[in-house]
Design an enzyme around this catalytic site. Sequence first.
Site, mmCIF file in Angstrom:
data_model
loop_
_atom_site.group_PDB
_atom_site.id
_atom_site.type_symbol
_atom_site.label_atom_id
_atom_site.label_comp_id
_atom_site.label_asym_id
_atom_site.label_seq_id
_atom_site.Cartn_x
_atom_site.Cartn_y
_atom_site.Cartn_z
ATOM 1 N N LYS A 141 1.186 4.379 -2.765
ATOM 2 C CA LYS A 141 0.905 5.781 -2.437
ATOM 3 C C LYS A 141 2.132 6.677 -2.683
ATOM 4 O O LYS A 141 2.001 7.862 -2.988
ATOM 5 C CB LYS A 141 0.413 5.895 -0.991
ATOM 6 C CG LYS A 141 -0.933 5.196 -0.754
ATOM 7 C CD LYS A 141 -2.037 5.769 -1.632
ATOM 8 C CE LYS A 141 -3.412 5.211 -1.331
ATOM 9 N NZ LYS A 141 -4.460 5.787 -2.174
ATOM 10 N N TYR A 156 0.846 -1.211 0.000
ATOM 11 C CA TYR A 156 0.000 0.000 0.000
ATOM 12 C C TYR A 156 0.877 1.257 0.000
ATOM 13 O O TYR A 156 0.665 2.172 -0.811
ATOM 14 C CB TYR A 156 -0.900 -0.020 1.241
ATOM 15 C CG TYR A 156 -1.826 1.166 1.384
ATOM 16 C CD1 TYR A 156 -3.026 1.231 0.683
ATOM 17 C CD2 TYR A 156 -1.522 2.230 2.246
ATOM 18 C CE1 TYR A 156 -3.884 2.311 0.824
ATOM 19 C CE2 TYR A 156 -2.371 3.307 2.399
ATOM 20 C CZ TYR A 156 -3.554 3.351 1.683
ATOM 21 O OH TYR A 156 -4.402 4.421 1.821
HETATM 22 N N1 LIG Z 1 -9.185 6.222 5.393
HETATM 23 C C1 LIG Z 1 -7.935 6.551 5.591
HETATM 24 O O1 LIG Z 1 -7.483 6.664 6.730
HETATM 25 C C2 LIG Z 1 -7.019 6.852 4.420
HETATM 26 C C3 LIG Z 1 -5.744 7.338 4.722
HETATM 27 C C4 LIG Z 1 -4.885 7.656 3.679
HETATM 28 C C5 LIG Z 1 -5.293 7.532 2.362
HETATM 29 N N2 LIG Z 1 -6.544 7.048 2.101
HETATM 30 C C6 LIG Z 1 -6.907 6.954 0.681
HETATM 31 O O2 LIG Z 1 -8.017 7.816 0.435
HETATM 32 C C7 LIG Z 1 -8.835 7.274 -0.609
HETATM 33 C C8 LIG Z 1 -10.271 7.161 -0.114
HETATM 34 O O3 LIG Z 1 -10.285 6.267 0.991
HETATM 35 P P1 LIG Z 1 -11.551 6.001 1.934
HETATM 36 O O4 LIG Z 1 -11.021 5.882 3.300
HETATM 37 O O5 LIG Z 1 -12.644 6.940 1.627
HETATM 38 O O6 LIG Z 1 -11.905 4.510 1.427
HETATM 39 P P2 LIG Z 1 -13.284 3.731 1.285
HETATM 40 O O7 LIG Z 1 -12.940 2.283 1.185
HETATM 41 O O8 LIG Z 1 -14.244 4.128 2.354
HETATM 42 O O9 LIG Z 1 -13.821 4.252 -0.137
HETATM 43 C C9 LIG Z 1 -13.097 3.961 -1.314
HETATM 44 C C10 LIG Z 1 -14.068 3.817 -2.460
HETATM 45 O O10 LIG Z 1 -13.299 3.468 -3.635
HETATM 46 C C11 LIG Z 1 -14.018 2.479 -4.344
HETATM 47 N N3 LIG Z 1 -13.131 1.663 -5.178
HETATM 48 C C12 LIG Z 1 -12.279 0.680 -4.773
HETATM 49 N N4 LIG Z 1 -11.709 0.099 -5.832
HETATM 50 C C13 LIG Z 1 -12.198 0.721 -6.940
HETATM 51 C C14 LIG Z 1 -11.998 0.538 -8.327
HETATM 52 N N5 LIG Z 1 -11.164 -0.407 -8.788
HETATM 53 N N6 LIG Z 1 -12.662 1.341 -9.181
HETATM 54 C C15 LIG Z 1 -13.529 2.293 -8.732
HETATM 55 N N7 LIG Z 1 -13.761 2.493 -7.410
HETATM 56 C C16 LIG Z 1 -13.109 1.715 -6.531
HETATM 57 C C17 LIG Z 1 -14.669 1.634 -3.246
HETATM 58 O O11 LIG Z 1 -15.744 0.847 -3.752
HETATM 59 C C18 LIG Z 1 -15.092 2.685 -2.244
HETATM 60 O O12 LIG Z 1 -16.409 3.146 -2.470
HETATM 61 C C19 LIG Z 1 -8.200 5.931 -0.979
HETATM 62 O O13 LIG Z 1 -7.363 6.099 -2.102
HETATM 63 C C20 LIG Z 1 -7.375 5.591 0.241
HETATM 64 O O14 LIG Z 1 -6.302 4.728 -0.046
HETATM 65 C C21 LIG Z 1 -7.408 6.691 3.095
#
Ligand SMILES: NC(=O)c1ccc[n+]([C@@H]2O[C@H](COP(=O)([O-])OP(=O)(O)OC[C@H]3O[C@@H](n4cnc5c(N)ncnc54)[C@H](O)[C@@H]3O)[C@@H](O)[C@H]2O)c1
Length: 256
Positions: free
Chosen positions: A160, A156
């Site tokens: 990133k 992961y």
């Molecule tokens: N939550 C955290 O603490 C955190 C921290 C750092 C970075 N992020 C990043 O932020 C972004 C949003 O994360 P989140 O926490 O809202 O996650 P989440 O899992 O709640 O939402 C992510 C969404 O992306 C969709 N998705 C996954 N694979 C996909 C694909 N192949 N095509 C289209 N859609 C797809 C999922 O169905 C989901 O609805 C992500 O890139 C995640 O890696 C999250």
Amino acid sequence: MSTSRVALVTGGAQGMGEAIALRLASEGIDVAIFDIKGKETQLASVVKQIEAKGRKALWIVGDVAKEEDVKGAVDKTVASLGSLDIMVANAGITMFKPLIETSVEDWEKIHSINALGVMLCFKYAAIQMIKQGRGGRIIGASSGSGKQGIQNMGAYSASKFAVRGLTQSTALELRQHKITVNSYAPGFILTPMLAHPDDDKYGGHGSVAKMAAKMPPELEGAKPDVIAELVAYLIKPQAYFMTGQTLIIDGGTFFD
Ligand SMILES: NC(=O)c1ccc[n+]([C@@H]2O[C@H](COP(=O)([O-])OP(=O)(O)OC[C@H]3O[C@@H](n4cnc5c(N)ncnc54)[C@H](O)[C@@H]3O)[C@@H](O)[C@H]2O)c1
């Protein structure tokens, strides 16, 4: 071409993508949201909430790892809403595994969505925005772990870090077209991504994820609107001078 600006937000069915889509609608922007098959009910609900704010909205089902789906999503957005001015390449997946248990399939899966998926979104957004000739804003989802590696999250973290490199290179290439390219690097954000059925046993939302990544239990989480607010700044005319940045929002856990 539409006179109001139009955004496409991937992963828009829930979590940060949902919060960003709704925040953009509050800024007067028409919004298309894109997510995978199986998320139709959530997508339809977010579209309703955008429309309730008086903006046009559209939901699209597809996979950011598939080139034809991303190109199709940009084309559908332009056909329905009139243009593409803001791309938020937010969709991503996570994985908690030590390196010695990480398979080639694990690596390829996470990189196909988190790195290739973001590249395809940047690419097709850039092609459309250059064609339109009125600038644009491209925003990607990196992570705090795209600045500093986290235990049991090697695949992961690497995906990133890739988003950071892509953000910098693309910003240089698109500067001449008045398109800015930035990414957000969230810390611990309380979205469905970090929810686990056993969370209540260990201290609430995110507690199992914290243990899996060997993060301190006292690490604080935030709601996704802290990220949506940053995106609301990045799309403002005054943000034209910021590009190539990957911006940490993590409550002060890591300073770069
Ligand atoms: N939550 C955290 O603490 C955190 C921290 C750092 C970075 N992020 C990043 O932020 C972004 C949003 O994360 P989140 O926490 O809202 O996650 P989440 O899992 O709640 O939402 C992510 C969404 O992306 C969709 N998705 C996954 N694979 C996909 C694909 N192949 N095509 C289209 N859609 C797809 C999922 O169905 C989901 O609805 C992500 O890139 C995640 O890696 C999250």
